[in-house]
Enzyme design. Sequence first.
Site, mmCIF file in Angstrom:
data_model
loop_
_atom_site.group_PDB
_atom_site.id
_atom_site.type_symbol
_atom_site.label_atom_id
_atom_site.label_comp_id
_atom_site.label_asym_id
_atom_site.label_seq_id
_atom_site.Cartn_x
_atom_site.Cartn_y
_atom_site.Cartn_z
ATOM 1 N N GLN A 112 0.752 -1.366 0.026
ATOM 2 C CA GLN A 112 0.120 -0.002 0.023
ATOM 3 C C GLN A 112 0.870 1.172 -0.087
ATOM 4 O O GLN A 112 0.457 2.170 0.660
ATOM 5 C CB GLN A 112 -0.967 -0.173 1.048
ATOM 6 C CG GLN A 112 -1.962 -1.201 1.104
ATOM 7 C CD GLN A 112 -3.234 -1.010 1.910
ATOM 8 O OE1 GLN A 112 -3.187 -0.429 3.157
ATOM 9 N NE2 GLN A 112 -4.528 -1.413 1.306
ATOM 10 N N MET A 478 -25.601 15.152 -21.463
ATOM 11 C CA MET A 478 -24.677 16.008 -22.302
ATOM 12 C C MET A 478 -23.806 15.462 -23.162
ATOM 13 O O MET A 478 -23.651 16.050 -24.189
ATOM 14 C CB MET A 478 -23.958 16.699 -21.108
ATOM 15 C CG MET A 478 -22.805 17.929 -21.418
ATOM 16 S SD MET A 478 -24.022 19.240 -22.350
ATOM 17 C CE MET A 478 -24.078 20.134 -20.925
#
Lengths: 565, 164
Positions: A112, A478
């Site tokens: 991580q 859109m």
Amino acid sequence: MEMTGSQILLESLKLEGVDTVFGYPGGAVINIYDDLFESSINHILTRHEQAAVHAADGYARCTGKVGVAIATSGPGATNTVTGIATAYMDSIPMVIITGQVPTPLIGNDAFQEADMCGITRPCTKHNFLVKDIRELAKTIKEAFYIARTGRPGPVLIDFPKDIQVASHKFSYPDKVNLRGYKPTYSGNIRQIEKAAKMILEAKKPVLYIGGGINLSAANDELLKLAEMTKIPVTTTLMAMSAFPQRHPLALGMLGMHGTFYANMSVTECDLLIAVGSRFDDRVTGRIDSFAEKAKVIHVDIDPTSIGKNVLVSLPIVGDLKDVLGKLLGSLEQKQESLKRLVAATEDWRLMIAEWKERHPMAYRQSKTVIKPQYVIEKIRELTNDDAIITTEVGQHQMWTAQFFDFSQPRTFLTSGGLGTMGFGLPAALGAQVAYPERQVIDISGDGSFQMNSQELATLVQYRLPVKIVILNNNYLGMVRQWQQMFFEKRYSQTVMELPIDFIKLAEAYGATGLQATKVEEVEETIKKALETPGPVLMNFKISREENVLPMVPAGKAINEMVLAS
Amino acid sequence: MKHTISVLVENEFGVLSRISGLFSGRGFNIESLSVAPTQDPDVSRMTLVTRGDDRILEQITKQLNKLISTIKVVDFTDEEFIERELALIKVATEAESRAEALRIVDIFRAKVIDVTPKSYTIEITGAPAKVDAVLELLRPMGIKEVVRSGPVVVGRGAKRSWIA
Ligand SMILES: Cc1ncc(C[n+]2csc(CCOP(=O)(O)OP(=O)(O)O)c2C)c(N)n1
């Protein structure tokens, strides 16, 4: 007093006046979360780190305070990037704290690990990696200072786990000393006098206002300036709530989906007074014909904004509140010239009134299908003046900007610069945390809503009564509009094939779901939602192929609009 | 037009990437860049050479100034300045070309700093144009390797580009 790194963080946050943070835990911040367990700082657990950052952003946009978000290292940290970039583009003050692997492991491809300073360098105002506990308090102080001063923006602190558990004597610096960072607040008086002179000599002046007005809290000064000079005001998407849109001098939004009369005014003006705006391409259209006939005065706190896209006749660097205040002071002493200005610009205002009459901001109401503009007008009618409206990105966002007629500062929170779908719901969450008593409404499309719909859980958990309006066209509207207008109606991947049962979705989270399919149901649905405690989702099935107009096609000048028929 | 810009920055973690990232992210070009600490160990100086019209140069200097880590930016182009670059040039030398190589070294007050039976390594310091000239003259002999530092500059006389 000796404290651990994570305790120093929390104490410093308190000294910065932070009472609420948004975040999500993980291994690299577990010590911070352990200290938060009994802290007076209120922590809101979102369901995604991106949402935590947007929530902190919404909190910052409506309060003006610095928003704070926390995420763990690696995937938690990379999940914050869209949120950070969104805030960066709109100059929103935020501090983002990410856990990092212990310093000896940095660079090791540790579990991580992600190079957050590297990743966020281009989308933060500044960032820090804390390598030494002795630097921690100073770093936090500087981070908040940088975030909220000058042109505001997000600052990231990458906070390795070994520094969180190390201990050191805590003392919070009361001053920062950053020799490379000294924003200019005070506008140059000689330049301001020149601006006053240019204004007084103009025949066709226009004020072009950007989000800076809200950031600088210069709303009163702007209103005074406009009223004193009777100069019409057009606002960018970021500034729709910076100037009362029902004011006789308001021209509404300019640019790609601007009003006919705003775009014509800018095209024809002889003096463009840009204040806290940055000549974004969605505003200017084809740049070489933008305000072609005008001299340009540009006021901004960020020198890089000035002269970046257009040639400026008179640059003024400074805090807008300071500059406008001085400008007002200067103009006030020239009453005779002011009178002459108002008389000399009478024809100009008449011309604009004519444009307004010829092509008002309007839509054709229908008896059979719900028009999205109608829903927006009804929301405006049925909510308080100080209701906070957030949006996602798409047609619904533009309709909201065009038809809501905002009247109070900081009541319209929308992702302007980055155009981030998924912003509105977590931003509304953050705004509702900031103002538990105010009405907070997210106006959304069915596409955008699904980008952060998991935040329904957060709303329900914290009893945040956000109302969600889905203007549901079952399209990525859109993009579909562009495909209709410029790609021969080839609706590639914009049809939402699977109609979602949004009511069930809301109910699954423990929220209320309402639906309207007929025009007559619109008003009662909104009323019912506003009366219902807790979060409510309203699904409005709207006229599916409604378009946002006017529209300036990409690459055209802003007076070359496709208008509503 | 070519501009030589001197940037004083905080000598801290990641500062080089802030500067180079600014240039790549905004599409500004860098022809050369040299970085080293100054008399103050907390401050580094970057000297960079870039190209662009006035508008681009204005953006470059403004954007550099905007970085929190930047302490001072000086565009030397319109100022009186002294410019020097160091180059190490490895040139192939045959028995018959050695004398010619040495003559060039002599004329330009360069130095031969390493010799093998088949090559000379030449060190030269001067304005970039002088380095270019030497390279041009050596080229017919066969240049094997060129290492240039990129120019560094300093203001003439008492004029300083140090922190005010
Ligand atoms: C995160 C993200 N991905 C993609 C886009 C590109 N985009 C802009 S508007 C839009 C459609 C939005 O659809 P919807 O939320 O349903 O709103 P509508 O336009 O239908 O009102 C898309 C895909 C974006 N702005 N943000």
